[in-house]
Design a protein around this motif. Structure first.
Motif, PDB file in Angstrom:
ATOM      1  N   UNK A  58     -11.735-148.088 -81.267  1.00  0.00           N
ATOM      2  CA  UNK A  58     -11.604-148.984 -82.428  1.00  0.00           C
ATOM      3  C   UNK A  58     -10.497-150.025 -82.259  1.00  0.00           C
ATOM      4  N   UNK A  59      -9.726-149.912 -81.194  1.00  0.00           N
ATOM      5  CA  UNK A  59      -8.600-150.835 -81.021  1.00  0.00           C
ATOM      6  C   UNK A  59      -9.030-152.294 -80.909  1.00  0.00           C
ATOM      7  N   UNK A  60     -10.103-152.637 -80.173  1.00  0.00           N
ATOM      8  CA  UNK A  60     -10.498-154.057 -80.121  1.00  0.00           C
ATOM      9  C   UNK A  60     -10.759-154.669 -81.495  1.00  0.00           C
ATOM     10  N   UNK A  61     -11.447-153.945 -82.391  1.00  0.00           N
ATOM     11  CA  UNK A  61     -11.712-154.492 -83.723  1.00  0.00           C
ATOM     12  C   UNK A  61     -10.438-154.566 -84.552  1.00  0.00           C
ATOM     13  N   UNK A  62      -9.501-153.631 -84.337  1.00  0.00           N
ATOM     14  CA  UNK A  62      -8.214-153.667 -85.046  1.00  0.00           C
ATOM     15  C   UNK A  62      -7.412-154.888 -84.613  1.00  0.00           C
ATOM     16  N   UNK A  77      -5.304-146.700 -67.146  1.00  0.00           N
ATOM     17  CA  UNK A  77      -6.747-146.570 -67.350  1.00  0.00           C
ATOM     18  C   UNK A  77      -7.200-147.097 -68.705  1.00  0.00           C
ATOM     19  N   UNK A  78      -6.551-146.693 -69.824  1.00  0.00           N
ATOM     20  CA  UNK A  78      -6.969-147.305 -71.097  1.00  0.00           C
ATOM     21  C   UNK A  78      -6.716-148.802 -71.154  1.00  0.00           C
ATOM     22  N   UNK A  79      -5.700-149.289 -70.433  1.00  0.00           N
ATOM     23  CA  UNK A  79      -5.506-150.737 -70.358  1.00  0.00           C
ATOM     24  C   UNK A  79      -6.732-151.394 -69.738  1.00  0.00           C
ATOM     25  N   UNK A  80      -7.190-150.831 -68.628  1.00  0.00           N
ATOM     26  CA  UNK A  80      -8.385-151.356 -67.959  1.00  0.00           C
ATOM     27  C   UNK A  80      -9.600-151.318 -68.887  1.00  0.00           C
ATOM     28  N   UNK A  84     -11.781-154.486 -70.612  1.00  0.00           N
ATOM     29  CA  UNK A  84     -13.235-154.590 -70.453  1.00  0.00           C
ATOM     30  C   UNK A  84     -13.948-154.679 -71.802  1.00  0.00           C
ATOM     31  N   UNK A  85     -13.265-154.212 -72.870  1.00  0.00           N
ATOM     32  CA  UNK A  85     -13.831-154.267 -74.222  1.00  0.00           C
ATOM     33  C   UNK A  85     -13.417-155.533 -74.968  1.00  0.00           C
ATOM     34  N   UNK A  86     -12.692-156.416 -74.283  1.00  0.00           N
ATOM     35  CA  UNK A  86     -12.381-157.714 -74.871  1.00  0.00           C
ATOM     36  C   UNK A  86     -10.974-157.919 -75.362  1.00  0.00           C
ATOM     37  N   UNK A 148     -17.349-145.322 -70.388  1.00  0.00           N
ATOM     38  CA  UNK A 148     -16.269-146.273 -70.122  1.00  0.00           C
ATOM     39  C   UNK A 148     -14.894-145.747 -70.516  1.00  0.00           C
ATOM     40  N   UNK A 149     -14.839-144.857 -71.508  1.00  0.00           N
ATOM     41  CA  UNK A 149     -13.549-144.397 -72.034  1.00  0.00           C
ATOM     42  C   UNK A 149     -13.117-143.117 -71.327  1.00  0.00           C
TER      43      UNK A 149
END
Length: 261
Positions: A58-62, A77-80, A84-86, A148-149
């Protein structure tokens, strides 16, 4: 320092006007409390413990909903995954165990952690359950996220200091065998999910960390059919017998401040 629990592992802290959040996630279960995205987006810092979907999806929408003034703190890894999620790379600060971060008045130390190892009985109960049919759409969505996650062995633990209070926050219920964790935190936050024997499993962690107070989170059914509503009353009874001096808080997810300190 004030604290809210928004469900799953989402912990919201505020002190002296500064707001930070850990592992923000909006539940897939429509029956549960839905955190206000505008409040999540107002946090100065978004801290990630590891890269599984219920901690970062949910971080990209936040970020998109915010004013652009917040920063995501996470390992490689979560940075990558977030890029990739924008999420713009400039919005992310890569961290690693040993780092010390400062968002006045918060001082946050990054410690090496480990992700919980799901036991076989829990996996069997989850997969061979009628809920798989009931929540098949959710399951398909979760499978897509899972591709992906990835946690990638990068789970971290946060020690958060503000004023005279100290919180030790776990995003997954496990610890690294070779890391010396600070004992006697004013509050230990434990994600109470991931084992069929979790009540018994939890006790050695209490002995190792010796907190002054304990708060459970992540025990809700936020992403059925993979999650479940975890029963914790037996654990509360065990704590009263074995550690009567350590109060245990089992909060209700929502917008209310929790009486912790």
């Amino acid at each position: 320092m004030r604290i809210k629990w928004y469900g799953t592992a989402s912990i919201f802290l505020e002190k002296d006007g500064t707001q930070i959040i850990f592992d923000p996630f909006i539940p897939l279960n429509k029956k549960l409390f839905k955190p206000p995205v505008d409040e999540l987006a107002a946090a100065a810092g978004i801290f990630v413990t590891h890269g599984h979907f219920d901690h970062i999806a949910c971080i990209p929408s936040i970020i998109k909903s915010g004013s652009g003034k917040n920063t995501v703190y996470c390992t490689a890894k979560p940075q990558e995954t977030l890029i990739s999620m924008g999420v713009e790379k400039e919005k992310i600060q890569k961290i690693a165990p040993g780092d010390i971060l400062s968002l006045d008045p918060f001082r946050i130390s990054v410690l090496k952690g480990r992700h919980i190892i799901f036991d076989k009985w829990l996996i069997v109960k989850t997969l061979f359950n009628p809920r798989m049919l009931i929540y098949m759409n959710n399951f398909r969505r979760i499978l897509k996220y899972t591709k992906t996650c990835d946690e990638a062995g990068e789970t971290v633990v946060y020690e958060i200091k503000a004023g005279d209070k100290r919180i030790l926050l776990l995003g997954s219920f496990n610890l690294d065998d070779d890391t010396e964790y600070p004992k006697g935190a004013d509050l230990l936050i434990l994600p109470f999910q991931g084992r069929s024997d979790i009540c018994k499993y939890a006790i050695p962690f209490i002995e190792r960390l010796k907190p002054k107070k304990l708060m459970l989170d992540h025990f809700d059914d936020a992403f059925p059919p993979v999650s479940s509503s975890v029963k914790y009353k037996r654990f509360l009874s065990s704590m009263k017998k074995m550690y009567p001096g350590i109060p245990v808080i089992s909060p209700q997810a929502g917008p209310q401040w929790i009486d912790v300190f």
